[in-house]
Design a protein around this motif. Structure first.
Motif, PDB file in Angstrom:
ATOM      1  N   VAL A 141       9.000   5.361  -2.266  1.00  0.00           N
ATOM      2  CA  VAL A 141       8.504   6.877  -1.976  1.00  0.00           C
ATOM      3  C   VAL A 141       7.434   6.909  -1.028  1.00  0.00           C
ATOM      4  O   VAL A 141       7.512   7.747  -0.023  1.00  0.00           O
ATOM      5  N   PHE A 142       6.629   5.692  -0.925  1.00  0.00           N
ATOM      6  CA  PHE A 142       5.420   5.949   0.241  1.00  0.00           C
ATOM      7  C   PHE A 142       5.929   5.805   1.457  1.00  0.00           C
ATOM      8  O   PHE A 142       5.678   6.299   2.511  1.00  0.00           O
ATOM      9  N   VAL A 143       7.087   4.586   1.609  1.00  0.00           N
ATOM     10  CA  VAL A 143       7.662   4.539   2.812  1.00  0.00           C
ATOM     11  C   VAL A 143       8.396   5.451   3.464  1.00  0.00           C
ATOM     12  O   VAL A 143       8.273   5.842   4.612  1.00  0.00           O
ATOM     13  N   LEU A 144       9.129   6.141   2.402  1.00  0.00           N
ATOM     14  CA  LEU A 144       9.881   7.564   2.948  1.00  0.00           C
ATOM     15  C   LEU A 144       9.190   8.656   3.404  1.00  0.00           C
ATOM     16  O   LEU A 144       9.248   9.192   4.521  1.00  0.00           O
ATOM     17  N   PHE A 145       7.865   8.850   3.065  1.00  0.00           N
ATOM     18  CA  PHE A 145       7.201   9.842   3.154  1.00  0.00           C
ATOM     19  C   PHE A 145       6.064   9.639   4.098  1.00  0.00           C
ATOM     20  O   PHE A 145       6.208  10.364   5.030  1.00  0.00           O
ATOM     21  N   ASN A 168       3.370  11.975  -8.039  1.00  0.00           N
ATOM     22  CA  ASN A 168       2.809  10.878  -8.773  1.00  0.00           C
ATOM     23  C   ASN A 168       2.743   9.529  -8.056  1.00  0.00           C
ATOM     24  O   ASN A 168       1.813   8.761  -8.277  1.00  0.00           O
ATOM     25  N   HIS A 169       4.038   9.131  -7.637  1.00  0.00           N
ATOM     26  CA  HIS A 169       4.128   7.860  -6.931  1.00  0.00           C
ATOM     27  C   HIS A 169       3.101   7.824  -5.530  1.00  0.00           C
ATOM     28  O   HIS A 169       2.587   6.543  -5.514  1.00  0.00           O
ATOM     29  N   LEU A 170       3.087   8.858  -4.771  1.00  0.00           N
ATOM     30  CA  LEU A 170       1.995   8.955  -3.607  1.00  0.00           C
ATOM     31  C   LEU A 170       0.634   8.706  -4.115  1.00  0.00           C
ATOM     32  O   LEU A 170       0.022   7.966  -3.546  1.00  0.00           O
ATOM     33  N   THR A 171       0.173   9.208  -5.123  1.00  0.00           N
ATOM     34  CA  THR A 171      -0.989   9.272  -5.670  1.00  0.00           C
ATOM     35  C   THR A 171      -1.161   7.824  -6.220  1.00  0.00           C
ATOM     36  O   THR A 171      -2.420   7.199  -5.751  1.00  0.00           O
ATOM     37  N   LYS A 172      -0.184   7.220  -6.784  1.00  0.00           N
ATOM     38  CA  LYS A 172      -0.557   5.637  -7.371  1.00  0.00           C
ATOM     39  C   LYS A 172      -0.409   4.755  -6.234  1.00  0.00           C
ATOM     40  O   LYS A 172      -1.435   3.782  -6.136  1.00  0.00           O
ATOM     41  N   ALA A 173       0.295   5.151  -5.104  1.00  0.00           N
ATOM     42  CA  ALA A 173       0.364   4.140  -4.044  1.00  0.00           C
ATOM     43  C   ALA A 173      -1.031   4.362  -3.186  1.00  0.00           C
ATOM     44  O   ALA A 173      -1.628   3.260  -2.932  1.00  0.00           O
ATOM     45  N   ASN A 174      -1.561   5.580  -3.042  1.00  0.00           N
ATOM     46  CA  ASN A 174      -3.003   5.259  -2.343  1.00  0.00           C
ATOM     47  C   ASN A 174      -3.845   4.933  -2.959  1.00  0.00           C
ATOM     48  O   ASN A 174      -4.900   4.178  -2.606  1.00  0.00           O
ATOM     49  N   ASN A 180      -6.554  -2.608  -2.986  1.00  0.00           N
ATOM     50  CA  ASN A 180      -6.154  -4.004  -2.746  1.00  0.00           C
ATOM     51  C   ASN A 180      -6.604  -4.146  -1.312  1.00  0.00           C
ATOM     52  O   ASN A 180      -6.535  -5.194  -0.505  1.00  0.00           O
ATOM     53  N   LEU A 181      -7.233  -3.013  -0.531  1.00  0.00           N
ATOM     54  CA  LEU A 181      -7.396  -3.268   1.054  1.00  0.00           C
ATOM     55  C   LEU A 181      -8.991  -3.067   1.166  1.00  0.00           C
ATOM     56  O   LEU A 181      -9.525  -2.498   0.455  1.00  0.00           O
ATOM     57  N   SER A 182      -9.343  -3.848   2.098  1.00  0.00           N
ATOM     58  CA  SER A 182     -10.681  -3.391   2.417  1.00  0.00           C
ATOM     59  C   SER A 182     -11.027  -1.960   2.942  1.00  0.00           C
ATOM     60  O   SER A 182      -9.894  -1.487   3.509  1.00  0.00           O
ATOM     61  N   LEU A 183     -12.338  -1.353   3.143  1.00  0.00           N
ATOM     62  CA  LEU A 183     -12.352  -0.078   3.769  1.00  0.00           C
ATOM     63  C   LEU A 183     -11.808  -0.025   5.147  1.00  0.00           C
ATOM     64  O   LEU A 183     -11.014   0.787   5.602  1.00  0.00           O
ATOM     65  N   PHE A 184     -11.961  -1.032   5.755  1.00  0.00           N
ATOM     66  CA  PHE A 184     -11.561  -0.950   7.524  1.00  0.00           C
ATOM     67  C   PHE A 184      -9.968  -1.060   7.322  1.00  0.00           C
ATOM     68  O   PHE A 184      -9.386  -0.487   8.189  1.00  0.00           O
ATOM     69  N   TYR A 186      -8.079  -0.251   5.141  1.00  0.00           N
ATOM     70  CA  TYR A 186      -7.379   1.061   4.712  1.00  0.00           C
ATOM     71  C   TYR A 186      -7.433   2.137   5.857  1.00  0.00           C
ATOM     72  O   TYR A 186      -6.751   3.086   6.072  1.00  0.00           O
ATOM     73  N   TYR A 187      -8.424   1.956   6.352  1.00  0.00           N
ATOM     74  CA  TYR A 187      -8.494   3.136   7.851  1.00  0.00           C
ATOM     75  C   TYR A 187      -7.724   2.727   8.896  1.00  0.00           C
ATOM     76  O   TYR A 187      -7.030   3.724   9.328  1.00  0.00           O
ATOM     77  N   ILE A 188      -7.193   1.286   8.883  1.00  0.00           N
ATOM     78  CA  ILE A 188      -6.336   1.024   9.882  1.00  0.00           C
ATOM     79  C   ILE A 188      -5.001   1.786   9.783  1.00  0.00           C
ATOM     80  O   ILE A 188      -4.045   2.114  10.284  1.00  0.00           O
ATOM     81  N   LEU A 189      -4.490   1.570   8.074  1.00  0.00           N
ATOM     82  CA  LEU A 189      -3.253   2.071   7.693  1.00  0.00           C
ATOM     83  C   LEU A 189      -3.318   3.519   7.967  1.00  0.00           C
ATOM     84  O   LEU A 189      -2.197   4.037   8.246  1.00  0.00           O
ATOM     85  N   ILE A 190      -4.451   4.399   7.637  1.00  0.00           N
ATOM     86  CA  ILE A 190      -4.349   5.805   7.806  1.00  0.00           C
ATOM     87  C   ILE A 190      -4.225   5.961   9.425  1.00  0.00           C
ATOM     88  O   ILE A 190      -3.486   6.796   9.778  1.00  0.00           O
TER      89      ILE A 190
END
Length: 199
Positions: A141-145, A168-174, A180-184, A186-190
């Motif tokens: 779901v995360f990859v598709l969206f 629900n899947h997107l909320t759980k993924a986020n 599991n990621l550091s702040l920075f 997670y920013y890079i992902l965004i």
């Protein structure tokens, strides 16, 4: 991108811009500024900062106008510069003691510290590992969206699930990615997801 996909009007504006035509520059500004501003605001959470970054972006476009290729789409070039400016903004915040508390409160509630130096490539690897570690359906779901840009309706049809299940899947993924990621990272992902929409 094929030449056939180029907008003739935009190409004409880019040719004029290369010659220093300020009217062409303002036309391109009005064409793209609102979209750019909206995306930057979503990342930096501040209209004031976003407007400053947008201004810097178009200053760079004017300064580099002679380097612009009128045979290529302008949009990816603009969003690449926007990505770099936002990335630099966060990097400076992370390295500047004066803004550390504000940075943590705005972008990392629950985090106790910020890693001072992160190698971008290593961060990308961490991000990919974090996405791969998501539960299978959650990952799909995360990859598709987020990456493929599918709508809720398309995902529901592809996976035969309800819209609430998609949410629900997107909320759980986020939540898992933040955990599991550091702040920075997670920013890079965004920022990556933000930029990916325009290529």
């Amino acid at each position: 991108m094929k030449r056939d996909d180029l907008d003739p009007e935009e190409k004409s504006l880019l040719l004029q811009l290369k010659q220093g035509d300020y009217y062409a520059f303002t036309q391109l500004y009005h064409r793209y500024s609102l979209r750019l501003l909206g995306r930057i605001v979503r990342l930096v959470k501040s209209e004031e900062v976003a407007e400053e970054l947008l201004q810097n972006l178009f200053v760079k476009i004017w300064e580099k106008r002679e380097q612009i290729d009128p045979d290529k789409l302008l949009k990816p070039f603009l969003f690449t510069i926007a990505h770099n400016l936002v990335y630099d903004h966060f990097r400076k915040l992370a390295q500047n003691e004066r803004f550390r508390n504000e940075f943590i409160q705005s972008y990392a509630e629950g985090y106790k510290h910020i890693e001072e130096e992160l190698v971008y490539k290593q961060s990308e690897e961490k991000i990919m590992d974090a996405i791969k570690s998501l539960p299978p359906q959650c990952q799909r779901v995360f990859v598709l969206f987020k990456i493929e840009g599918k709508s809720y309706a398309e995902i529901c049809e592809l996976l035969n699930i309800s819209k609430s299940t998609v949410n629900n899947h997107l909320t759980k993924a986020n939540a898992l990615l933040k955990q599991n990621l550091s702040l920075f990272q997670y920013y890079i992902l965004i920022a990556f997801l933000f930029l990916a929409e325009y290529f």
